[in-house]
Design an enzyme around this catalytic site. Structure first.
Site, PDB file in Angstrom:
ATOM      1  N   GLY A   1      22.481  48.053  14.645  1.00  0.00           N
ATOM      2  CA  GLY A   1      22.771  48.565  13.314  1.00  0.00           C
ATOM      3  C   GLY A   1      23.009  47.416  12.358  1.00  0.00           C
ATOM      4  O   GLY A   1      23.371  46.312  12.779  1.00  0.00           O
TER       5      GLY A   1
ATOM      6  N   GLN B   1      26.121  43.091   4.886  1.00  0.00           N
ATOM      7  CA  GLN B   1      25.947  41.999   5.853  1.00  0.00           C
ATOM      8  C   GLN B   1      24.827  41.039   5.468  1.00  0.00           C
ATOM      9  O   GLN B   1      24.765  39.929   5.969  1.00  0.00           O
ATOM     10  CB  GLN B   1      25.662  42.559   7.258  1.00  0.00           C
TER      11      GLN B   1
ATOM     12  N   CYS C   1      29.688  42.591  16.504  1.00  0.00           N
ATOM     13  CA  CYS C   1      29.193  42.678  15.134  1.00  0.00           C
ATOM     14  C   CYS C   1      28.376  41.431  14.830  1.00  0.00           C
ATOM     15  O   CYS C   1      28.801  40.320  15.144  1.00  0.00           O
ATOM     16  CB  CYS C   1      30.383  42.777  14.175  1.00  0.00           C
ATOM     17  N   LEU C   2      27.229  41.623  14.225  1.00  0.00           N
ATOM     18  CA  LEU C   2      26.372  40.476  13.891  1.00  0.00           C
ATOM     19  C   LEU C   2      27.070  39.528  12.912  1.00  0.00           C
ATOM     20  O   LEU C   2      26.706  38.361  12.822  1.00  0.00           O
ATOM     21  CB  LEU C   2      25.050  40.959  13.292  1.00  0.00           C
TER      22      LEU C   2
ATOM     23  N   HIS D   1      30.861  52.262  12.626  1.00  0.00           N
ATOM     24  CA  HIS D   1      30.941  50.799  12.442  1.00  0.00           C
ATOM     25  C   HIS D   1      30.199  50.370  11.171  1.00  0.00           C
ATOM     26  O   HIS D   1      30.733  49.616  10.354  1.00  0.00           O
ATOM     27  CB  HIS D   1      30.356  50.122  13.689  1.00  0.00           C
ATOM     28  N   GLU D   2      28.982  50.864  10.995  1.00  0.00           N
ATOM     29  CA  GLU D   2      28.187  50.467   9.821  1.00  0.00           C
ATOM     30  C   GLU D   2      28.790  51.030   8.533  1.00  0.00           C
ATOM     31  O   GLU D   2      28.788  50.366   7.496  1.00  0.00           O
ATOM     32  CB  GLU D   2      26.732  50.921   9.960  1.00  0.00           C
TER      33      GLU D   2
ATOM     34  N   HIS E   1      31.467  48.895   7.180  1.00  0.00           N
ATOM     35  CA  HIS E   1      30.959  47.734   6.431  1.00  0.00           C
ATOM     36  C   HIS E   1      30.781  48.070   4.948  1.00  0.00           C
ATOM     37  O   HIS E   1      30.957  47.206   4.088  1.00  0.00           O
ATOM     38  CB  HIS E   1      29.598  47.291   6.974  1.00  0.00           C
TER      39      HIS E   1
HETATM   40 ZN    ZN Z   1      29.145  44.977  12.087  1.00  0.00          ZN
END
Ligand code: ZN
Length: 167
Positions: free
Chosen positions: A46, A51, A91-92, A133-134, A137
């Site tokens: 995701g 991000q 998380c990226l 999670h997304e 963000h």
């Molecule tokens: Zn993340």
């Protein structure tokens, strides 16, 4: 194909509130395509627009094994949620760190597609966790914010060791 740079902590953009998308034009489609390329290139499941430095309420998700079930979420809202689950997340934007997070087990999400058409989707398991999670963000929230006070302290120590000099 365009792979965008993924921002990592402590970049302050990750803490900003994203704004509602109002035009479903070629600019939006380009963002969605680039975000998809970026997510797959980073082997993520995701990616949320903040991000990649775009403060709009956009996320792409693909939790399938063979990366063939991407879903685009624009202006997503959780309209129902039930149960609870605790799963290890990463998380990226926080490379190399993983920890267990409490989430709702099932969610019903209402969002728009790239043409501005509204849809509703029921999600559970990994898909539900990823959506939550997304969506965090989009509100400047990271999964580390959902850890216990003790775990957050441990995270801060880990971060200071891993990234000396960053605040
Ligand atoms: Zn993340």
């Amino acid at each position: 194909m365009a792979v965008l740079k993924i921002l990592t902590i402590p970049n302050p953009i990750l803490r900003e509130q994203a704004t509602v998308v109002t035009s479903f034009d070629s600019n939006l489609h380009q963002i969605l395509d680039d975000m998809t390329d970026t997510m797959y290139a980073a082997r993520g499941i995701g990616l949320a627009a903040p991000q990649v430095g775009i403060l709009q309420r956009i996320a792409v998700i693909d939790t399938s094994e063979n990366k063939s079930e991407k879903i685009e979420f624009i202006n997503p809202e959780i309209i129902a949620a039930s149960g609870s689950t605790k799963t290890e997340e990463g998380c990226l934007s926080i490379p190399k760190y993983r920890e267990y997070v409490n989430r709702k087990e099932k969610v019903v999400v209402r969002a728009m597609d790239r043409l501005g058409k509204q849809f509703q989707i029921e999600a559970d398991d990994l898909f539900a966790i990823c959506i939550q999670h997304e969506m965090d963000h989009l509100n400047g929230v990271l999964f580390i914010d959902r850890l216990s006070a003790l775990k957050r302290q441990l995270f801060k120590r880990w971060f200071d060791r891993e990234y000396p000099g960053d605040e």
